[in-house]
Scaffold this motif. Structure first.
Motif, PDB file in Angstrom:
ATOM      1  N   VAL A   9       0.848  -1.187   0.000  1.00 40.00           N
ATOM      2  CA  VAL A   9       0.000   0.000   0.000  1.00 40.00           C
ATOM      3  C   VAL A   9       0.887   1.242   0.000  1.00 40.00           C
ATOM      4  CG1 VAL A   9      -1.827   1.266   1.194  1.00 40.00           C
ATOM      5  CG2 VAL A   9      -1.805  -1.236   1.245  1.00 40.00           C
ATOM      6  N   GLU A  10       0.708   2.072  -1.001  1.00 40.05           N
ATOM      7  CA  GLU A  10       1.478   3.316  -1.125  1.00 40.05           C
ATOM      8  C   GLU A  10       0.519   4.471  -1.370  1.00 40.05           C
ATOM      9  OE1 GLU A  10       5.512   1.640  -3.268  1.00 40.05           O
ATOM     10  OE2 GLU A  10       3.772   2.081  -4.526  1.00 40.05           O
ATOM     11  N   GLN A  11       0.917   5.657  -0.941  1.00 39.63           N
ATOM     12  CA  GLN A  11       0.130   6.851  -1.218  1.00 39.63           C
ATOM     13  C   GLN A  11       0.935   7.788  -2.095  1.00 39.63           C
ATOM     14  OE1 GLN A  11      -1.535   8.888   2.195  1.00 39.63           O
ATOM     15  NE2 GLN A  11      -2.349  10.562   0.953  1.00 39.63           N
ATOM     16  N   HIS A  12       0.388   8.129  -3.251  1.00 42.82           N
ATOM     17  CA  HIS A  12       1.005   9.064  -4.178  1.00 42.82           C
ATOM     18  C   HIS A  12       0.103  10.294  -4.260  1.00 42.82           C
ATOM     19  CE1 HIS A  12       3.678   5.781  -5.396  1.00 42.82           C
ATOM     20  NE2 HIS A  12       2.606   5.027  -5.536  1.00 42.82           N
ATOM     21  N   ALA A  13       0.518  11.378  -3.583  1.00 42.55           N
ATOM     22  CA  ALA A  13      -0.328  12.576  -3.480  1.00 42.55           C
ATOM     23  C   ALA A  13      -1.672  12.171  -2.879  1.00 42.55           C
ATOM     24  CB  ALA A  13      -0.470  13.251  -4.838  1.00 42.55           C
ATOM     25  N   SER A  14      -2.765  12.329  -3.614  1.00 39.81           N
ATOM     26  CA  SER A  14      -4.090  12.024  -3.070  1.00 39.81           C
ATOM     27  C   SER A  14      -4.597  10.635  -3.456  1.00 39.81           C
ATOM     28  CB  SER A  14      -5.098  13.083  -3.537  1.00 39.81           C
ATOM     29  OG  SER A  14      -4.739  14.363  -3.061  1.00 39.81           O
ATOM     30  N   VAL A  15      -3.741   9.839  -4.093  1.00 40.08           N
ATOM     31  CA  VAL A  15      -4.149   8.522  -4.586  1.00 40.08           C
ATOM     32  C   VAL A  15      -3.446   7.421  -3.793  1.00 40.08           C
ATOM     33  CG1 VAL A  15      -4.218   6.969  -6.571  1.00 40.08           C
ATOM     34  CG2 VAL A  15      -4.558   9.427  -6.903  1.00 40.08           C
ATOM     35  N   ILE A  37      -7.052  -6.873   3.650  1.00 40.26           N
ATOM     36  CA  ILE A  37      -7.798  -5.978   2.759  1.00 40.26           C
ATOM     37  C   ILE A  37      -8.783  -5.133   3.563  1.00 40.26           C
ATOM     38  CG2 ILE A  37      -9.754  -7.489   2.122  1.00 40.26           C
ATOM     39  CD1 ILE A  37      -7.711  -5.544  -0.434  1.00 40.26           C
ATOM     40  N   ILE A  38      -9.351  -5.705   4.628  1.00 37.45           N
ATOM     41  CA  ILE A  38     -10.233  -4.935   5.506  1.00 37.45           C
ATOM     42  C   ILE A  38      -9.439  -3.853   6.220  1.00 37.45           C
ATOM     43  CG2 ILE A  38     -11.625  -5.032   7.614  1.00 37.45           C
ATOM     44  CD1 ILE A  38     -12.656  -7.729   6.756  1.00 37.45           C
ATOM     45  N   ALA A  39      -8.267  -4.223   6.763  1.00 40.06           N
ATOM     46  CA  ALA A  39      -7.436  -3.255   7.481  1.00 40.06           C
ATOM     47  C   ALA A  39      -6.982  -2.127   6.553  1.00 40.06           C
ATOM     48  CB  ALA A  39      -6.230  -3.960   8.089  1.00 40.06           C
ATOM     49  N   ALA A  40      -6.587  -2.468   5.315  1.00 41.01           N
ATOM     50  CA  ALA A  40      -6.114  -1.461   4.374  1.00 41.01           C
ATOM     51  C   ALA A  40      -7.223  -0.477   4.005  1.00 41.01           C
ATOM     52  CB  ALA A  40      -5.571  -2.139   3.110  1.00 41.01           C
ATOM     53  N   PHE A  41      -8.414  -0.994   3.764  1.00 40.76           N
ATOM     54  CA  PHE A  41      -9.500  -0.099   3.372  1.00 40.76           C
ATOM     55  C   PHE A  41     -10.043   0.689   4.554  1.00 40.76           C
ATOM     56  CE2 PHE A  41      -9.174  -1.974  -0.717  1.00 40.76           C
ATOM     57  CZ  PHE A  41      -9.673  -1.007  -1.583  1.00 40.76           C
ATOM     58  N   ASP A  42      -9.888   0.171   5.758  1.00 36.40           N
ATOM     59  CA  ASP A  42     -10.220   0.964   6.938  1.00 36.40           C
ATOM     60  C   ASP A  42      -9.257   2.143   7.050  1.00 36.40           C
ATOM     61  OD1 ASP A  42     -11.681   1.349   9.545  1.00 36.40           O
ATOM     62  OD2 ASP A  42      -9.644   1.073  10.318  1.00 36.40           O
ATOM     63  N   TRP A  43      -7.967   1.892   6.825  1.00 35.66           N
ATOM     64  CA  TRP A  43      -6.980   2.979   6.839  1.00 35.66           C
ATOM     65  C   TRP A  43      -7.289   4.010   5.753  1.00 35.66           C
ATOM     66  CZ3 TRP A  43      -3.508   4.397   2.962  1.00 35.66           C
ATOM     67  CH2 TRP A  43      -2.611   5.407   3.317  1.00 35.66           C
ATOM     68  N   ILE A  44      -7.610   3.528   4.562  1.00 41.82           N
ATOM     69  CA  ILE A  44      -7.952   4.428   3.453  1.00 41.82           C
ATOM     70  C   ILE A  44      -9.166   5.279   3.801  1.00 41.82           C
ATOM     71  CG2 ILE A  44      -8.946   4.427   1.116  1.00 41.82           C
ATOM     72  CD1 ILE A  44      -7.037   1.959   0.614  1.00 41.82           C
ATOM     73  N   ASP A  45     -10.184   4.636   4.360  1.00 41.16           N
ATOM     74  CA  ASP A  45     -11.415   5.341   4.699  1.00 41.16           C
ATOM     75  C   ASP A  45     -11.169   6.424   5.746  1.00 41.16           C
ATOM     76  OD1 ASP A  45     -13.909   4.883   3.426  1.00 41.16           O
ATOM     77  OD2 ASP A  45     -14.820   4.431   5.355  1.00 41.16           O
ATOM     78  N   VAL A  52      -8.741   8.880  -3.710  1.00 42.86           N
ATOM     79  CA  VAL A  52      -9.053   7.846  -4.705  1.00 42.86           C
ATOM     80  C   VAL A  52      -8.146   6.648  -4.437  1.00 42.86           C
ATOM     81  CG1 VAL A  52      -9.248   7.297  -7.177  1.00 42.86           C
ATOM     82  CG2 VAL A  52      -9.588   9.644  -6.403  1.00 42.86           C
ATOM     83  N   VAL A  53      -8.621   5.448  -4.767  1.00 42.27           N
ATOM     84  CA  VAL A  53      -7.854   4.223  -4.566  1.00 42.27           C
ATOM     85  C   VAL A  53      -7.707   3.488  -5.897  1.00 42.27           C
ATOM     86  CG1 VAL A  53      -7.638   2.116  -3.200  1.00 42.27           C
ATOM     87  CG2 VAL A  53      -9.018   4.033  -2.328  1.00 42.27           C
ATOM     88  N   VAL A  54      -6.509   3.002  -6.165  1.00 45.20           N
ATOM     89  CA  VAL A  54      -6.255   2.131  -7.312  1.00 45.20           C
ATOM     90  C   VAL A  54      -5.848   0.772  -6.772  1.00 45.20           C
ATOM     91  CG1 VAL A  54      -4.764   1.664  -9.297  1.00 45.20           C
ATOM     92  CG2 VAL A  54      -5.597   3.997  -8.872  1.00 45.20           C
ATOM     93  N   VAL A  55      -6.498  -0.286  -7.259  1.00 37.19           N
ATOM     94  CA  VAL A  55      -6.175  -1.657  -6.859  1.00 37.19           C
ATOM     95  C   VAL A  55      -5.588  -2.386  -8.057  1.00 37.19           C
ATOM     96  CG1 VAL A  55      -7.079  -3.861  -6.009  1.00 37.19           C
ATOM     97  CG2 VAL A  55      -8.031  -1.709  -5.146  1.00 37.19           C
ATOM     98  N   SER A  56      -4.414  -3.000  -7.880  1.00 34.52           N
ATOM     99  CA  SER A  56      -3.782  -3.743  -8.961  1.00 34.52           C
ATOM    100  C   SER A  56      -3.065  -4.957  -8.383  1.00 34.52           C
ATOM    101  CB  SER A  56      -2.794  -2.853  -9.734  1.00 34.52           C
ATOM    102  OG  SER A  56      -1.650  -2.566  -8.939  1.00 34.52           O
ATOM    103  N   GLY A  57      -2.406  -5.719  -9.238  1.00 35.39           N
ATOM    104  CA  GLY A  57      -1.655  -6.894  -8.801  1.00 35.39           C
ATOM    105  C   GLY A  57      -0.183  -6.743  -9.118  1.00 35.39           C
ATOM    106  N   ALA A  58       0.690  -7.130  -8.177  1.00 34.50           N
ATOM    107  CA  ALA A  58       2.130  -7.091  -8.418  1.00 34.50           C
ATOM    108  C   ALA A  58       2.527  -8.268  -9.309  1.00 34.50           C
ATOM    109  CB  ALA A  58       2.878  -7.159  -7.089  1.00 34.50           C
TER     110      ALA A  58
END
Length: 270
Positions: A9-15, A37-45, A52-58
């Motif tokens: 999980v990384e934050q680039h400016a507002s994304v 995934i629950i913990a990450a989206f709780d942090w995002i929220d 804005v959130v972008v979800v991808s796969g490494a």
């Protein structure tokens, strides 16, 4: 920023960029993933600077879906009592559903950037996102039918609102694979790109454009879209009237109107 074992999980400016980060396992969703995934989206929220959130796969793929080792491990918890087994399975399914409900219910728009495999549980995940984009050669499949089960983490409930009932039934009943071109034709993805690099560049540009808008207006727009999906037109109209009774008094609207009149770009608070 929290650290995770199955996510990057990384934050680039507002994304915020959330990558499923098990490339050596084709990003299969193990037991820890569903918790993280629950913990990450709780942090995002809770992080107002994320808009804005972008979800991808490494790696080479988005995700091959639920880790089959996790399913095999669950079988060891079974007893000789059918009723107790049913209760165990039901609780487990509801727990998994909660993981993607966290994506669906996130206050911020969530964009899926899909390349390589997007199979089984990965379809459940992207169905919970606001928008989806993919490479032309992405490989999609509602694979649960070939595992002898019905998809149970959101695909059958959310996908009909995205691609229509008939097409959803065909894909769910057959489990057949389809690529990004067909996904775009049926409306599952908004558009396709020729490769992963162009996909991420395009998605990040869209994310940054959304992030430049009023966060309150984006919040209200997502809330109304989600609410209207599950309610009548009359219910939706009544809710937006009540919502905007407050939100039309916000500073964001004044800033947006002034910037529009002056042909300038408005800067909104988080």
């Amino acid at each position: 920023m929290p650290e995770y074992q199955t996510l990057l999980v990384e934050q680039h400016a507002s994304v915020a960029h959330v990558q499923i980060n098990r490339p050596e396992k084709i990003n299969a969703m193990n037991a820890l993933f569903w918790e993280e995934i629950i913990a990450a989206f709780d942090w995002i929220d809770q992080t107002d600077s994320v808009r804005v959130v972008v979800v991808s796969g490494a790696g080479k793929h988005f995700s091959a879906g639920i880790d089959l080792m996790m399913l095999a491990g669950a079988s060891h918890k079974m007893t000789t009592d059918i009723g107790r087994n049913a209760e165990i399975i039901r609780r487990n399914v509801l727990r998994l559903q909660a993981s993607f409900n966290a994506v669906d219910q996130c206050r911020k728009p969530v964009i899926a950037a899909i390349h390589g495999y997007c199979i089984g549980g990965a379809i459940d995940l992207i169905s919970a996102c606001d928008m989806r984009y993919s490479t032309a050669d992405a490989h999609f499949s509602i694979k649960e039918i070939d595992m002898g089960m019905a998809a149970d983490v959101g695909t059958l409930q959310r996908l009909p609102h995205l691609i229509g009932d008939g097409m959803m039934r065909e894909l769910a009943y057959t489990g057949r694979a389809f690529d990004g071109n067909e996904a775009a034709a049926m409306g599952l993805v908004n558009s396709i790109q020729p490769d992963h690099e162009k996909l991420m560049s395009s998605v990040m540009a869209i994310a940054n454009e959304i992030a430049s808008k009023s966060p309150l207006a984006i919040r209200g727009t997502k809330e109304m879209i989600r609410y209207s999906r599950d309610h009548s037109v009359e219910d939706g109209l009544n809710y937006i009237a009540t919502w905007n009774a407050a939100m039309l008094q916000s500073e964001d609207m004044k800033l947006a109107m002034a910037a529009h009149m002056a042909k300038k770009t408005a800067e909104f608070a988080d």
